[in-house]
Design a protein around this motif. Structure first.
Motif, mmCIF file in Angstrom:
data_model
loop_
_atom_site.group_PDB
_atom_site.id
_atom_site.type_symbol
_atom_site.label_atom_id
_atom_site.label_comp_id
_atom_site.label_asym_id
_atom_site.label_seq_id
_atom_site.Cartn_x
_atom_site.Cartn_y
_atom_site.Cartn_z
ATOM 1 N N GLU A 54 0.832 -1.208 0.000
ATOM 2 C CA GLU A 54 0.000 0.000 0.000
ATOM 3 C C GLU A 54 0.865 1.256 0.000
ATOM 4 O O GLU A 54 0.550 2.239 -0.691
ATOM 5 N N VAL A 55 1.957 1.240 0.775
ATOM 6 C CA VAL A 55 2.861 2.395 0.786
ATOM 7 C C VAL A 55 3.490 2.595 -0.584
ATOM 8 O O VAL A 55 3.596 3.731 -1.077
ATOM 9 N N ALA A 56 3.904 1.505 -1.223
ATOM 10 C CA ALA A 56 4.513 1.622 -2.559
ATOM 11 C C ALA A 56 3.503 2.165 -3.562
ATOM 12 O O ALA A 56 3.845 3.012 -4.412
ATOM 13 N N ARG A 57 2.255 1.715 -3.483
ATOM 14 C CA ARG A 57 1.229 2.216 -4.422
ATOM 15 C C ARG A 57 0.929 3.690 -4.188
ATOM 16 O O ARG A 57 0.685 4.437 -5.140
ATOM 17 N N SER A 58 0.932 4.113 -2.934
ATOM 18 C CA SER A 58 0.649 5.519 -2.651
ATOM 19 C C SER A 58 1.823 6.436 -2.992
ATOM 20 O O SER A 58 1.670 7.657 -2.960
ATOM 21 N N HIS A 59 3.004 5.856 -3.280
ATOM 22 C CA HIS A 59 4.189 6.647 -3.633
ATOM 23 C C HIS A 59 4.631 6.380 -5.078
ATOM 24 O O HIS A 59 5.814 6.436 -5.390
ATOM 25 N N ARG A 60 3.671 6.095 -5.942
ATOM 26 C CA ARG A 60 4.012 5.784 -7.331
ATOM 27 C C ARG A 60 4.736 6.930 -8.019
ATOM 28 O O ARG A 60 5.645 6.717 -8.809
ATOM 29 N N THR A 61 4.318 8.149 -7.706
ATOM 30 C CA THR A 61 4.913 9.313 -8.384
ATOM 31 C C THR A 61 5.909 10.049 -7.487
ATOM 32 O O THR A 61 6.400 11.105 -7.873
ATOM 33 N N ARG A 62 6.184 9.497 -6.315
ATOM 34 C CA ARG A 62 7.097 10.159 -5.390
ATOM 35 C C ARG A 62 8.545 9.762 -5.657
ATOM 36 O O ARG A 62 8.832 8.773 -6.321
ATOM 37 N N ASP A 63 9.428 10.559 -5.102
ATOM 38 C CA ASP A 63 10.856 10.299 -5.242
ATOM 39 C C ASP A 63 11.253 9.041 -4.465
ATOM 40 O O ASP A 63 10.620 8.688 -3.465
ATOM 41 N N GLN A 64 12.314 8.364 -4.918
ATOM 42 C CA GLN A 64 12.789 7.150 -4.249
ATOM 43 C C GLN A 64 13.153 7.419 -2.798
ATOM 44 O O GLN A 64 12.887 6.612 -1.913
ATOM 45 N N ARG A 65 13.738 8.572 -2.534
ATOM 46 C CA ARG A 65 14.152 8.909 -1.178
ATOM 47 C C ARG A 65 12.947 8.957 -0.229
ATOM 48 O O ARG A 65 13.008 8.469 0.900
ATOM 49 N N LEU A 66 11.830 9.536 -0.682
ATOM 50 C CA LEU A 66 10.629 9.616 0.149
ATOM 51 C C LEU A 66 10.039 8.233 0.390
ATOM 52 O O LEU A 66 9.546 7.945 1.489
ATOM 53 N N LEU A 67 10.071 7.375 -0.636
ATOM 54 C CA LEU A 67 9.562 6.018 -0.472
ATOM 55 C C LEU A 67 10.368 5.254 0.572
ATOM 56 O O LEU A 67 9.797 4.577 1.443
ATOM 57 N N ILE A 68 11.687 5.364 0.516
ATOM 58 C CA ILE A 68 12.544 4.661 1.475
ATOM 59 C C ILE A 68 12.290 5.175 2.891
ATOM 60 O O ILE A 68 12.189 4.390 3.845
ATOM 61 N N LYS A 69 12.175 6.490 3.059
ATOM 62 C CA LYS A 69 11.942 7.057 4.388
ATOM 63 C C LYS A 69 10.582 6.648 4.957
ATOM 64 O O LYS A 69 10.416 6.586 6.181
ATOM 65 N N LYS A 70 9.624 6.380 4.082
ATOM 66 C CA LYS A 70 8.312 5.929 4.544
ATOM 67 C C LYS A 70 8.324 4.449 4.906
ATOM 68 O O LYS A 70 7.680 4.025 5.887
ATOM 69 N N LEU A 71 9.069 3.647 4.152
ATOM 70 C CA LEU A 71 9.088 2.199 4.377
ATOM 71 C C LEU A 71 9.986 1.780 5.543
ATOM 72 O O LEU A 71 9.688 0.814 6.245
ATOM 73 N N ASN A 72 11.089 2.483 5.721
ATOM 74 C CA ASN A 72 12.068 2.048 6.728
ATOM 75 C C ASN A 72 11.500 1.899 8.140
ATOM 76 O O ASN A 72 11.742 0.885 8.804
ATOM 77 N N PRO A 73 10.739 2.886 8.665
ATOM 78 C CA PRO A 73 10.187 2.697 10.019
ATOM 79 C C PRO A 73 9.264 1.491 10.123
ATOM 80 O O PRO A 73 9.245 0.809 11.156
ATOM 81 N N ILE A 74 8.507 1.209 9.059
ATOM 82 C CA ILE A 74 7.601 0.058 9.065
ATOM 83 C C ILE A 74 8.408 -1.244 9.111
ATOM 84 O O ILE A 74 8.107 -2.159 9.887
ATOM 85 N N ILE A 75 9.444 -1.324 8.287
ATOM 86 C CA ILE A 75 10.275 -2.534 8.227
ATOM 87 C C ILE A 75 11.018 -2.741 9.546
ATOM 88 O O ILE A 75 11.054 -3.846 10.088
ATOM 89 N N ILE A 76 11.610 -1.674 10.065
ATOM 90 C CA ILE A 76 12.391 -1.785 11.308
ATOM 91 C C ILE A 76 11.491 -2.196 12.470
ATOM 92 O O ILE A 76 11.828 -3.100 13.250
ATOM 93 N N GLY A 77 10.328 -1.550 12.594
ATOM 94 C CA GLY A 77 9.430 -1.869 13.704
ATOM 95 C C GLY A 77 8.941 -3.306 13.657
ATOM 96 O O GLY A 77 8.929 -4.013 14.679
ATOM 97 N N TRP A 78 8.536 -3.773 12.467
ATOM 98 C CA TRP A 78 8.004 -5.135 12.336
ATOM 99 C C TRP A 78 9.083 -6.185 12.584
ATOM 100 O O TRP A 78 8.866 -7.159 13.310
ATOM 101 N N SER A 79 10.241 -5.988 11.984
ATOM 102 C CA SER A 79 11.311 -6.985 12.125
ATOM 103 C C SER A 79 11.849 -7.029 13.553
ATOM 104 O O SER A 79 12.191 -8.102 14.061
ATOM 105 N N ARG A 80 11.909 -5.903 14.249
ATOM 106 C CA ARG A 80 12.377 -5.913 15.635
ATOM 107 C C ARG A 80 11.349 -6.562 16.554
ATOM 108 O O ARG A 80 11.707 -7.208 17.536
ATOM 109 N N TYR A 81 10.074 -6.387 16.261
ATOM 110 C CA TYR A 81 9.043 -7.027 17.075
ATOM 111 C C TYR A 81 9.192 -8.546 17.047
ATOM 112 O O TYR A 81 9.009 -9.223 18.061
ATOM 113 N N TYR A 82 9.534 -9.089 15.886
ATOM 114 C CA TYR A 82 9.657 -10.542 15.732
ATOM 115 C C TYR A 82 11.103 -11.019 15.823
ATOM 116 O O TYR A 82 11.396 -12.166 15.463
ATOM 117 N N SER A 83 11.997 -10.174 16.311
ATOM 118 C CA SER A 83 13.404 -10.568 16.402
ATOM 119 C C SER A 83 13.668 -11.578 17.503
ATOM 120 O O SER A 83 14.761 -12.142 17.580
#
Length: 563
Positions: free
Chosen positions: A369-398
């Motif tokens: 959903e984040v990738a679809r909502s950032h179709r026209t956004r810069d790569q830097r903005l997409l990474i900054k939006k995804l990173n907190p989601i990835i870090i939070g989820w992976s640390r929860y299940y670490s």
């Protein structure tokens, strides 16, 4: 309301360190008196704390500066206070006052199409609830059962999962996987007030909050049952209402009297609970006993989410169970891979706790959903939006057996990012697209990052897998053992690595106020020398502060002449 900033003449001159130490000393005495069963002393110390100006100021600071919902308004429309108004609010906090209705807000329930009702009290009521919680929580922390983990200071869902692992590590067991239907909305208010057994003034105040009513779309509705879900004190009241389950099961099924088995193990996190035992008959009896007990407080088990399972063998076509986003299951294995019990005998199975399928799918859907909502956004903005989601989820299940799951999710995420990149350049080859958005990083392989390399996608698989150390039995932050609690905070699986490193370097203390960090504190990473003054992101220029300490330091830097 006018939120224009004005000089913090009185607010930032308060000796918060002195105030917090004084309040904690009172809380520790309440905790010790409650452990000893001295009810009169508990009530006397609670009155002393609630009339203390120190406690009132700390309650206001927590509501107006620290809490995540500080910018959410109640029915009075107030959502931000300037420093002088915070002091005025502290002066108006008096236990026994009438409560205003809460504002109803509907929020989506994760994984379903249902919506959860949330009640937002006024900022005055939130501050008063926090003040009352400062007095009530130490009393009940001395009473709560050891295997209750939800909404309690110093405890988390990882402690509950580790307790389950400890219970089934050497024996396969039947499981009552239960959920209480609409717990916050259906608690019997009179039963809750009787169970609190508190002083008359506190009883009147809590009753006023319970009966305050709800405003939804401009209409006022009475609240004849349930607690104010959304108030700062509501999780504590829910825990009080559900207190006693573990003692009930232990008394009904004592140790080593049922066919030589030990008593069932009850693990509860808020309104989710599991009962573990080797005998199916005992587990079925536990279900009936709990159902009858819940009727006394106006609650019932939710049939659609309550089932009996087994950790090893199949029941109704499945084995194992899901709890707090984890899947708990035992797998038959050969002799060479089997675990052993404390006598050295092979068990014939291995216990594995992994992320549940629903949690994995929900996480993948969120990334897509984040990738679809950032179709026209810069790569830097997409990474900054995804990173907190990835870090939070992976640390929860670490703390689980998650490495294979991380690899799977990483593969799916690559497909999502490849589709995002190819859509932006439909006339380019896949090799051209790969060279533009991916780079090879030494020791890590392909990495989705910007061409200059300063913004890089975090990878699930780089999160280390570490076993969680469960909190000790009846331990509580109010017992005063800060060496134990500060060390636990640095090892919590959901704390980012940078924060954990700073916690270790600072030995669990805030350099601004000199106090130990607590589990409920909101922490922020601060640049000792601000970037606008030439500071950088090196470790030597970083420190960990309380959020309110960070605000004071920033205000001091912006206005060096202010006291």
């Amino acid at each position: 309301m006018n939120t224009v900033q004005e000089p913090m003449y009185g607010w930032n001159t308060i000796s918060w360190k002195k105030l917090q130490r004084g309040v904690f000393k009172l809380q520790k005495r309440i905790y010790q008196a409650s452990r000893c069963g001295d009810v009169r002393k508990v009530h006397r110390l609670q009155r002393l704390l609630m009339r203390s100006r120190s406690a009132k100021l700390l309650a206001v600071r927590r509501v107006t500066q620290d809490n995540q919902g500080k910018k959410t308004a109640g029915v009075d429309g107030m959502k931000a206070l300037i420093p002088s108004q915070r002091i005025d609010l502290a002066d108006t906090l008096t236990v026994g006052t009438k409560a205003k209705p809460v504002r109803r807000v509907w929020i989506p329930k994760p994984g379903t199409e249902e919506k959860r009702p949330l009640g937002i009290p006024t900022i005055h009521d939130r501050a008063l609830q926090t003040l009352v919680k400062l007095a009530l929580e130490p009393e009940w922390e001395a009473k709560f059962e050891p295997n209750s983990y939800g909404f309690r200071p110093g405890r988390s869902c990882h402690d509950a999962i580790e307790m389950i692992f400890t219970s089934i590590g050497h024996k396969a067991k039947y499981v009552l996987d239960a959920d209480i239907a609409k717990c916050f909305d259906r608690i019997d208010q009179w039963a809750l007030l009787e169970k609190l057994q508190t002083s008359p003034e506190l009883r009147r105040q809590i009753k006023a909050w319970l009966k305050s009513g709800v405003i939804d779309n401009g209409a006022l509705f009475p609240t004849e049952q349930g607690t104010m879900q959304g108030g700062t004190i509501s999780p504590l009241l829910a825990n009080v209402a559900l207190h006693g389950m573990e003692r009930l099961i232990t008394e009904r099924f004592p140790t080593k009297t049922h066919k030589g088995f030990y008593a069932p193990t009850v693990v509860r996190y808020a309104d989710d609970l599991v009962v573990l035992h080797e005998d199916l008959t005992v587990v079925k009896d536990c279900r009936h006993v709990l159902a009858e007990w819940l009727k006394d407080i106006g609650l019932e088990l939710k049939p659609s989410k309550t089932r009996i399972a087994h950790t090893l063998i199949e029941v109704d076509g499945t084995s194992g169970f899901d709890f707090l986003g984890f899947n708990v299951r035992q797998y038959p294995v050969a002799r060479t891979k089997s675990g052993k019990d404390n006598k050295g005998e092979r068990l014939g199975f291995k216990t594995l706790i992994k992320p549940s399928r629903e949690s994995i799918q929900r996480h993948i859907n969120q990334l897509g959903e984040v990738a679809r909502s950032h179709r026209t956004r810069d790569q830097r903005l997409l990474i900054k939006k995804l990173n907190p989601i990835i870090i939070g989820w992976s640390r929860y299940y670490s703390t689980a057996v998650s490495q294979a799951t991380f690899d799977k999710v990483e593969y799916v995420l690559y497909s999502i990012l490849a589709a995002w990149a190819n859509r932006r350049h439909p006339n380019k080859s896949k090799w051209w697209v790969a060279d533009k958005y991916w780079s090879i990083v030494k020791g890590k392989g392909w990495s989705f990052q910007t061409p200059d390399g300063d913004t890089r996608m975090y990878q699930h698989k780089t999160t280390p897998i570490r076993r969680h150390v469960k909190v000790q039995g009846q331990r509580s932050p109010y017992d005063g053992d800060w060496l134990y609690w500060s060390s636990r905070l640095g090892r919590h699986p959901e704390i980012p690595l940078r924060v954990a490193t700073l916690l270790k370097r600072q030995r669990g203390k805030c350099p601004e106020c000199g106090l130990f960090f607590k589990d409920a504190d909101l922490l922020e990473v601060d640049h000792i020398i601000p970037k606008r003054w030439g500071g950088n992101d090196s470790r030597n220029n970083l420190q960990l502060l309380h959020r309110h300490c960070h605000d004071l330091k920033t205000a001091r830097e912006n206005d060096p002449t202010a006291d």
